[in-house]
Design a protein around this motif. Sequence first.
Motif, PDB file in Angstrom:
ATOM      1  N   UNK A 147      27.486  88.885   4.236  1.00 40.43           N
ATOM      2  CA  UNK A 147      28.531  87.863   4.298  1.00 40.43           C
ATOM      3  C   UNK A 147      28.890  87.288   2.924  1.00 40.43           C
ATOM      4  N   UNK A 148      27.923  87.248   2.023  1.00 38.96           N
ATOM      5  CA  UNK A 148      28.191  86.705   0.688  1.00 38.96           C
ATOM      6  C   UNK A 148      27.677  87.666  -0.366  1.00 38.96           C
ATOM      7  N   UNK A 149      28.211  87.542  -1.563  1.00 39.46           N
ATOM      8  CA  UNK A 149      27.824  88.412  -2.670  1.00 39.46           C
ATOM      9  C   UNK A 149      26.358  88.199  -3.025  1.00 39.46           C
ATOM     10  N   UNK A 150      25.748  89.259  -3.535  1.00 38.61           N
ATOM     11  CA  UNK A 150      24.306  89.226  -3.791  1.00 38.61           C
ATOM     12  C   UNK A 150      23.948  88.848  -5.221  1.00 38.61           C
ATOM     13  N   UNK A 151      24.945  88.641  -6.076  1.00 37.64           N
ATOM     14  CA  UNK A 151      24.657  88.377  -7.489  1.00 37.64           C
ATOM     15  C   UNK A 151      24.607  86.900  -7.814  1.00 37.64           C
ATOM     16  N   UNK A 152      24.173  86.091  -6.857  1.00 33.14           N
ATOM     17  CA  UNK A 152      24.001  84.662  -7.100  1.00 33.14           C
ATOM     18  C   UNK A 152      22.614  84.256  -6.614  1.00 33.14           C
ATOM     19  N   UNK A 153      21.964  83.375  -7.334  1.00 37.62           N
ATOM     20  CA  UNK A 153      20.603  82.965  -6.995  1.00 37.62           C
ATOM     21  C   UNK A 153      20.580  81.564  -6.401  1.00 37.62           C
ATOM     22  N   UNK A 154      19.432  81.206  -5.863  1.00 37.12           N
ATOM     23  CA  UNK A 154      19.250  79.853  -5.332  1.00 37.12           C
ATOM     24  C   UNK A 154      19.460  78.808  -6.422  1.00 37.12           C
ATOM     25  N   UNK A 155      18.950  79.117  -7.613  1.00 36.09           N
ATOM     26  CA  UNK A 155      19.112  78.190  -8.732  1.00 36.09           C
ATOM     27  C   UNK A 155      20.589  78.013  -9.097  1.00 36.09           C
ATOM     28  N   UNK A 156      21.360  79.108  -9.026  1.00 32.11           N
ATOM     29  CA  UNK A 156      22.794  79.029  -9.306  1.00 32.11           C
ATOM     30  C   UNK A 156      23.476  78.071  -8.333  1.00 32.11           C
ATOM     31  N   UNK A 157      23.130  78.186  -7.058  1.00 35.28           N
ATOM     32  CA  UNK A 157      23.745  77.328  -6.044  1.00 35.28           C
ATOM     33  C   UNK A 157      23.429  75.863  -6.298  1.00 35.28           C
ATOM     34  N   UNK A 158      22.171  75.576  -6.630  1.00 31.27           N
ATOM     35  CA  UNK A 158      21.789  74.184  -6.875  1.00 31.27           C
ATOM     36  C   UNK A 158      22.481  73.633  -8.120  1.00 31.27           C
ATOM     37  N   UNK A 159      22.602  74.448  -9.153  1.00 26.23           N
ATOM     38  CA  UNK A 159      23.298  73.985 -10.365  1.00 26.23           C
ATOM     39  C   UNK A 159      24.760  73.683 -10.061  1.00 26.23           C
ATOM     40  N   UNK A 160      25.392  74.553  -9.296  1.00 24.82           N
ATOM     41  CA  UNK A 160      26.795  74.328  -8.938  1.00 24.82           C
ATOM     42  C   UNK A 160      26.947  73.059  -8.115  1.00 24.82           C
ATOM     43  N   UNK A 161      26.040  72.860  -7.172  1.00 25.57           N
ATOM     44  CA  UNK A 161      26.066  71.668  -6.332  1.00 25.57           C
ATOM     45  C   UNK A 161      25.932  70.401  -7.171  1.00 25.57           C
ATOM     46  N   UNK A 162      24.959  70.383  -8.060  1.00 28.20           N
ATOM     47  CA  UNK A 162      24.725  69.207  -8.905  1.00 28.20           C
ATOM     48  C   UNK A 162      25.935  68.937  -9.788  1.00 28.20           C
ATOM     49  N   UNK A 163      26.508  70.000 -10.344  1.00 26.23           N
ATOM     50  CA  UNK A 163      27.682  69.828 -11.191  1.00 26.23           C
ATOM     51  C   UNK A 163      28.847  69.201 -10.451  1.00 26.23           C
ATOM     52  N   UNK A 164      29.071  69.640  -9.229  1.00 28.22           N
ATOM     53  CA  UNK A 164      30.169  69.091  -8.432  1.00 28.22           C
ATOM     54  C   UNK A 164      29.935  67.621  -8.076  1.00 28.22           C
ATOM     55  N   UNK A 165      28.690  67.282  -7.793  1.00 24.75           N
ATOM     56  CA  UNK A 165      28.378  65.912  -7.370  1.00 24.75           C
ATOM     57  C   UNK A 165      28.368  64.916  -8.525  1.00 24.75           C
ATOM     58  N   UNK A 166      28.102  65.394  -9.730  1.00 29.27           N
ATOM     59  CA  UNK A 166      27.987  64.482 -10.871  1.00 29.27           C
ATOM     60  C   UNK A 166      29.196  64.531 -11.803  1.00 29.27           C
ATOM     61  N   UNK A 167      30.281  65.138 -11.342  1.00 26.88           N
ATOM     62  CA  UNK A 167      31.476  65.201 -12.196  1.00 26.88           C
ATOM     63  C   UNK A 167      32.032  63.814 -12.483  1.00 26.88           C
ATOM     64  N   UNK A 168      31.972  62.924 -11.506  1.00 25.74           N
ATOM     65  CA  UNK A 168      32.464  61.565 -11.720  1.00 25.74           C
ATOM     66  C   UNK A 168      31.831  60.640 -10.690  1.00 25.74           C
ATOM     67  N   UNK A 169      31.930  59.344 -10.915  1.00 24.41           N
ATOM     68  CA  UNK A 169      31.345  58.350 -10.024  1.00 24.41           C
ATOM     69  C   UNK A 169      32.414  57.461  -9.394  1.00 24.41           C
ATOM     70  N   UNK A 170      33.630  57.940  -9.368  1.00 26.88           N
ATOM     71  CA  UNK A 170      34.704  57.140  -8.788  1.00 26.88           C
ATOM     72  C   UNK A 170      34.575  57.101  -7.273  1.00 26.88           C
ATOM     73  N   UNK A 171      35.120  56.052  -6.635  1.00 30.58           N
ATOM     74  CA  UNK A 171      35.102  55.991  -5.168  1.00 30.58           C
ATOM     75  C   UNK A 171      35.731  57.243  -4.574  1.00 30.58           C
ATOM     76  N   UNK A 172      35.105  57.751  -3.521  1.00 32.53           N
ATOM     77  CA  UNK A 172      35.619  58.949  -2.882  1.00 32.53           C
ATOM     78  C   UNK A 172      35.102  60.244  -3.473  1.00 32.53           C
ATOM     79  N   UNK A 173      34.121  60.174  -4.384  1.00 32.18           N
ATOM     80  CA  UNK A 173      33.617  61.375  -5.036  1.00 32.18           C
ATOM     81  C   UNK A 173      32.990  62.336  -4.030  1.00 32.18           C
ATOM     82  N   UNK A 174      32.401  61.793  -2.934  1.00 34.02           N
ATOM     83  CA  UNK A 174      31.777  62.681  -1.949  1.00 34.02           C
ATOM     84  C   UNK A 174      32.787  63.624  -1.323  1.00 34.02           C
ATOM     85  N   UNK A 175      33.984  63.097  -0.983  1.00 31.74           N
ATOM     86  CA  UNK A 175      35.023  63.934  -0.375  1.00 31.74           C
ATOM     87  C   UNK A 175      35.443  65.037  -1.341  1.00 31.74           C
ATOM     88  N   UNK A 176      35.536  64.699  -2.618  1.00 32.69           N
ATOM     89  CA  UNK A 176      35.899  65.696  -3.625  1.00 32.69           C
ATOM     90  C   UNK A 176      34.824  66.777  -3.729  1.00 32.69           C
TER      91      UNK A 176
END
Length: 216
Positions: A147-176
């Motif tokens: 279902x998904x490509x095999x060239x991504x690791x668990x660490x890659x996913x967590x880094x991407x997640x953290x990056x998206x969540x910490x891009x800004x602290x404005x109201x509504x950041x969770x929806x973004x």
Amino acid sequence: MDDHVDNVRKPRADAVRNRERVLEAAKAVFSAGGSEASLEAVAKRAGVGIGTLYRHFPTREALFEAVYRREVEQLGELAGQLKSAKHPVEALRRWLHSNVEFVATKKGMLAALALAVQNQSELHAFSLDRLTKAVGLLLDRAVAAGEVRADISSEDLLRALIGMCYMHDQPGWQATALRLLDVFIDGLRIQPKAKASRAAAKSPTNKRATTRTVRR
């Protein structure tokens, strides 16, 4: 003698309930952040006295760590529940979405308690190990299902997640963050044409044709 030891070691049921209420209240209060994210606000939301809160958590740091560890453990348990879900990609999506709520709690605690979890090496190592293993369960299953490509690791996913969540602290950041996660997950999907090409490459007929071509 054994009965006495058991009575000493086992907390009373009402004490256990109070502790869980405090942890749940702390999660809600810290997630909201702002000037109201105080220990008094936590006690009020939990419906306990401030003395009860301090009996369970004598310092702000102790409450912070307890909430943090509880959130990480719950995410680990959620991965275990989702690993047998019918749709692997949607299971992975749901787990990553749940992490946005965890980050919201963490960000609120950092602001309210003036702590930096990154400096608490043991706690950081504990969470990184637990979360990496949890997302790995779901990622491996989605990859195995094609279902998904095999060239991504668990660490890659967590880094991407953290990056998206910490891009800004404005109201509504969770929806973004949730919207970006959906785009990211959709980008990991193997499209039907790619699946067909891979299946054809693996077929015995194609392999024989390839072998003949090479021999010629």
